[in-house]
Design an enzyme around this catalytic site. Structure first.
Site, PDB file in Angstrom:
ATOM      1  N   ASP A 144     -12.988  14.371  17.645  1.00 26.38           N
ATOM      2  CA  ASP A 144     -14.116  14.162  16.742  1.00 26.38           C
ATOM      3  C   ASP A 144     -13.672  13.315  15.547  1.00 26.38           C
ATOM      4  O   ASP A 144     -12.594  13.506  14.998  1.00 26.38           O
ATOM      5  CB  ASP A 144     -14.621  15.534  16.265  1.00 26.38           C
ATOM      6  CG  ASP A 144     -15.851  15.440  15.414  1.00 26.38           C
ATOM      7  OD1 ASP A 144     -16.897  15.029  15.941  1.00 26.38           O
ATOM      8  OD2 ASP A 144     -15.774  15.798  14.222  1.00 26.38           O
ATOM      9  N   GLU A 200     -13.794   9.536  19.020  1.00 21.93           N
ATOM     10  CA  GLU A 200     -15.088   9.103  18.496  1.00 21.93           C
ATOM     11  C   GLU A 200     -14.842   8.245  17.261  1.00 21.93           C
ATOM     12  O   GLU A 200     -14.323   8.746  16.254  1.00 21.93           O
ATOM     13  CB  GLU A 200     -15.960  10.307  18.120  1.00 21.93           C
ATOM     14  CG  GLU A 200     -17.267   9.920  17.451  1.00 21.93           C
ATOM     15  CD  GLU A 200     -17.881  11.068  16.672  1.00 21.93           C
ATOM     16  OE1 GLU A 200     -19.115  11.085  16.558  1.00 21.93           O
ATOM     17  OE2 GLU A 200     -17.147  11.928  16.170  1.00 21.93           O
TER      18      GLU A 200
END
Length: 534
Positions: free
Chosen positions: A200, A268
């Site tokens: 993330d 990401e």
């Protein structure tokens, strides 16, 4: 051990709160995921990515972790996670989990100790800074969730950094002890049998040591793909609050831990201006993460042929060997059918395009059913992001509503209890049971598109010529060994001319509505041609 399994893989994202509730409490859980593994395997995908299931106060629904090595009771137990891994492996699926390493919950023991005073063992495990002489925050950095990225703490008489909610303080990865603690988390899950990680906000790990102000971004360069347009986060060029060069060495350390296990990571990249270039930096060279996905295909604007040409031109200029992981949807953006205002016919063309692009692919649960964004009332919202900016921005709940399995069952077959978010009535007519019975359904189209990719080494791992746009038609070739494919997609509703390359070709996508290459003079609206050289 196939250490290259990730290259060209199709990865299916599971948002665990909304996939399958096994115990009837209205919240999806790990045992529910294990129960649905055979369905996922039937899609032909290579791996699953499970969004956070770790112990958390759930202020941001698991992306605020209070124990990196624990399973939150709402999702089950560590033994339930072991069951998911064993079941997935039995069905030939790799398992990737979502690691949130840029920040923790303010309920994490590390932060509880860090905030006590300025001299404890973890005093500098988070990004703390003194106020300016007038008491205002150290700099102009903004939070993606609105307002300043700094929160005052009266105990330490300092500000702490939070790029997201105030309850999500940012870790200080400049501290080697913090890096080692996070690598220990990685080792824990690798030993548990996971095959990789989705990382993330991978470009948020480090902040500028000098805490310099971000410069302004000219209005014509502002892009609301990272934060909604109602949030002035997009008014800055974020050259100091993220995207720091120190991140590269940490990613090399992270990669070294994965290599003995044959594991892989996809990061990401949350940056609206330099996403492709950062992805190139993080994946090039074979010593950092294997894949990154930028936000180019998660944009509010529909992908056009000329837009695709521009994206790949930028990517190839930045690093020809970079490896993207493309996605049209995830748990943070409006479902792509709604976002791009697509008919089912248009969706079918875009799905085949996705499977033909060089790189790996992420599919978000429910997109294989052609689900549109769910419309929710304000009183149904759970996402703090939407509650903060309603009604100009409705948050992320509309893409997180429960998966629909049974068109006639309670809550779409998701739960025997009251779901944590309401099931959209518009979704029920697209439930799995309905689409399994219709050979021409969107679900079966997805299966055939994945199969097209899996049956072709060129589509999985081959080279790709720079895509070219002529009007609405996008063309490129894929090549590996003796296999050569020509791909053409009409990304518009009207017919367009198409010129086949010289040579002899056969239809490689007949089951997907692909046009026979010897009959092509024009491509109808949303038409496609995937042809194999013979």
């Amino acid at each position: 051990m196939d250490t290259d399994w990730w290259r060209g893989a199709v990865i299916y994202q599971i948002y665990p709160r909304s996939y399958q509730d096994d115990n009837g409490d209205g919240v999806g859980d790990l045992r529910g995921i294990a129960r649905r593994i055979p369905y996922i395997a039937s899609l032909g995908v290579d791996a699953i990515w499970i969004s956070p299931f770790f112990t958390s106060p759930m202020k941001d629904f698991g992306y605020d972790v209070s124990d990196y090595c624990g399973v939150d009771p709402m999702f089950g137990t560590i033994e339930d996670f072991d069951l998911v891994v064993a079941t997935a492996h039995h069905h030939g699926l790799k398992v990737m989990i979502d690691l949130v390493l840029s920040h923790t919950s303010d309920q994490h023991p590390w932060f509880k100790e860090s905030k006590r005073d300025k001299t404890n063992d973890k005093a500098d495990w988070y990004v703390w800074a003194d106020a300016k002489p007038d008491g205002t925050p150290p700099n102009n950095w903004l939070s993606i969730f609105g307002g300043s990225a700094w929160e005052w703490h009266g105990g330490r008489m300092q500000y702490f950094l939070h790029n997201f909610l105030t309850s999500q303080p940012d870790l200080n990865l400049h501290n080697p002890k913090v890096q080692e603690a996070l690598l220990d988390v990685e080792r824990f899950w690798l030993r548990r049998g996971v095959n990789g990680f989705r990382l993330d906000t991978i470009n948020f790990y480090f902040a500028d040591k000098l805490l310099r102000d971000n410069p302004p971004l000219p209005p014509h360069e502002r892009n609301d793909s990272i934060a909604p347009g109602v949030n002035p986060y997009n008014w800055q060029r974020h050259i100091h609050s993220k995207n720091q060069p120190e991140n590269l060495d940490f990613l090399r350390k992270f990669r070294r831990e994965m290599e003995p296990y044959g594991a892989a990571a996809v990061g990401e990249v949350g940056d609206a201006q330099r996403g492709l270039e950062i992805m190139a930096e993080y994946t090039a060279g074979g010593d950092k993460v294997q894949m990154c996905y930028p936000f180019e295909l998660l944009q509010p604007q529909r992908l056009t042929a000329h837009g695709a040409e521009e994206i790949f031109a930028r990517l190839y200029a930045a690093a020809p060997d970079a490896w993207p992981c493309w996605a049209y949807s995830n748990h943070d953006v409006v479902r792509w059918k709604t976002r791009w205002n697509l008919t089912d016919e248009a969706m079918r063309a875009y799905v085949v395009l996705l499977m033909c692009l060089r790189g790996s692919v992420c599919l978000y649960q429910g997109e294989e059913l052609g689900l549109a964004e769910a419309n929710l009332d304000y009183n149904d919202l759970r996402d703090p992001y939407g509650i903060q900016f309603w009604p100009e921005f409705k948050g992320r709940d509309g893409c997180r509503t429960p998966m629909v399995w049974d068109s006639h069952g309670h809550a779409g077959g998701f739960s025997h209890g009251r779901p944590w978010l309401p099931v959209s009535p518009a979704h029920l007519v697209r439930a799995v049971d309905v689409q399994e019975e219709a050979s021409d359904s969107v679900l079966h189209h997805y299966r055939r598109a994945v199969e097209l990719r899996r049956a072709s080494a060129a589509l999985q791992k081959g080279t790709m010529t720079l895509p070219k746009a002529m009007g609405n038609v996008l063309t490129f070739e894929r090549h590996v060994g003796e296999e050569r494919l020509f791909c053409a997609f009409n990304l518009g509703g009207g017919a367009s001319a198409l010129q086949m390359p010289s040579g002899h070709w056969e239809n490689a996508a007949r089951s997907l509505g692909g046009i026979d290459p010897d009959e092509v003079a024009t491509l109808g609206g949303w038409g496609l041609c995937v042809a194999r050289a013979v």
